[in-house]
Scaffold this active site. Sequence first.
Site, PDB file in Angstrom:
ATOM      1  N   ASP A 294       4.880  -0.195   0.173  1.00 45.20           N
ATOM      2  CA  ASP A 294       3.657  -1.013   0.147  1.00 45.20           C
ATOM      3  C   ASP A 294       3.522  -1.665   1.521  1.00 45.20           C
ATOM      4  O   ASP A 294       3.938  -1.077   2.512  1.00 45.20           O
ATOM      5  CB  ASP A 294       3.725  -2.034  -0.995  1.00 45.20           C
ATOM      6  CG  ASP A 294       2.339  -2.422  -1.522  1.00 45.20           C
ATOM      7  OD1 ASP A 294       1.497  -2.819  -0.706  1.00 45.20           O
ATOM      8  OD2 ASP A 294       2.103  -2.324  -2.738  1.00 45.20           O
ATOM      9  N   HIS A 328       1.409   0.393   3.438  1.00 42.70           N
ATOM     10  CA  HIS A 328      -0.048   0.255   3.322  1.00 42.70           C
ATOM     11  C   HIS A 328      -0.628  -0.506   4.497  1.00 42.70           C
ATOM     12  O   HIS A 328      -1.796  -0.348   4.820  1.00 42.70           O
ATOM     13  CB  HIS A 328      -0.417  -0.435   2.008  1.00 42.70           C
ATOM     14  CG  HIS A 328      -0.102   0.384   0.793  1.00 42.70           C
ATOM     15  ND1 HIS A 328      -0.243  -0.094  -0.486  1.00 42.70           N
ATOM     16  CD2 HIS A 328       0.357   1.655   0.666  1.00 42.70           C
ATOM     17  CE1 HIS A 328       0.113   0.847  -1.352  1.00 42.70           C
ATOM     18  NE2 HIS A 328       0.483   1.901  -0.675  1.00 42.70           N
TER      19      HIS A 328
END
Length: 477
Positions: A294, A328
């Site tokens: 993430d 991300h």
Amino acid sequence: MIDISMFGRKRTGLMVLTAVLLFFSCAEKKTAVDDWAVNWAKRDSIVANIQLPKFKNQEFNVMDYGAVADGSVLNTEAIAEAIKACNAAGGGKVVLPAGKYVTGPIHLLDNVNLEIGEGAEVLFTTDKSLFPLVHTSYEGTELMNFSPLIYAKDKKNIAITGKGVLNGQANNENWWPWCGNTKYGWVEGDPKQHSSLKKLKEDMSEKGVPVADRIFGMGEFLRPTFIEPFGCENVLIKDVTIINAPFWVVHPIKSNNVVVDGITVDSHGPNNDGCDPEYAKNVWIKNCVFNTGDDCIAIKSGRNEDGRRVNIPSENIVVEDCKMIDGHGGVVMGSEISAGVRNVFVQNCQMDSPNLDRAIRIKTNTKRGGFVENVYVRNINVGQVKEAVLKINLHYGIYGVQKGGFMPKVSNVYLENIAVDNGGKYGVLVNGYEESPVKNVFLKNVTIKKVDSIYSLSGIQNLEFINTTINGELIQN
């Protein structure tokens, strides 16, 4: 404002320049935009005032308290006894020498430095019944849930150091399937977090249920964070390698004076953010490697009504000399920033991966609200990102549109000396609101190559390029 997303790298320089001139003729200018040195002097003041923990020069070897480093014996009690003895003696270093240590959650006490020695690996048990309930947080909402793997509540002068490995043992059989994604081992009909999240957020947080009554843990499906100093002062996390995290990896929440130095996070599970300061102040993240499932670093300050209840902005966050690989985003603010974020400094970092989506990212929506102000980024080398070098999205909604009555505000974002080899889809991507536009975004001495579109802009006021080149075109104001 004018959306110029149609101007990609195949468009002529004249068309791009015309669009830029039209856009900036309508923009309200900020004065003293070149006061860059004054801004960065604030970083020096923040770092100078961060207090590192200090420890007595005495060691407590866990082997002397019954630990067995063979990878099979549960060492929870032995490690806890060594920590208690160290604390009772006025502090020092609790040492785990080379070997494999299976353990339940580790709870730190004042004045304790937990040293994971070179060649040591701490394997956190997969037996969830051994995780006690503690006051913690899940995605920006406080609750009583499984203890973080390493936890400290309202402690002072603590550290986790050493060249060893912290292994959360999360995988497609343990912890990760609860996210509800087949990629991480979830099978149709198996339990997942969605019902627990609905209960926490809609039935409890939105209705103002006290945190002490938000009971989760066994029978619910919300994964614990890995390292969580909660309400702590003077915290050091240094040199350790962290792998296989259940959820967020390093989560300093409501803590002050936190240094994260030289750690390596290599964990690609769901929601495996590398470091998430939340309601945190005076945080220095340096010399680290983040390779994550993430965001590499995500600065937060609570979600929706819970963030507004706590109402502690995250501020004075410094990120330096770090390497971001998969993730991300490289350095991110949001999406749980309902109490706001201010004074973020990022410099001398390398960001590069075909699996890194953005370099700098701000994300929120009108349900989250919050503010982001005073973000300073310089001396960044970006090899490759997928979507954008800079993305500011005030319409963020991973599970669809999320709207409310809390208009977010973003202002004063400075990027300087940025070199990008492959910028992906956009150089700059801003999706704001006309009624409350993003204000004052500056790019100075920035070179971005190989983007499909120069930028896509909506809901922004005063975007200024200074000696900035995108796809070989010098962007003029």
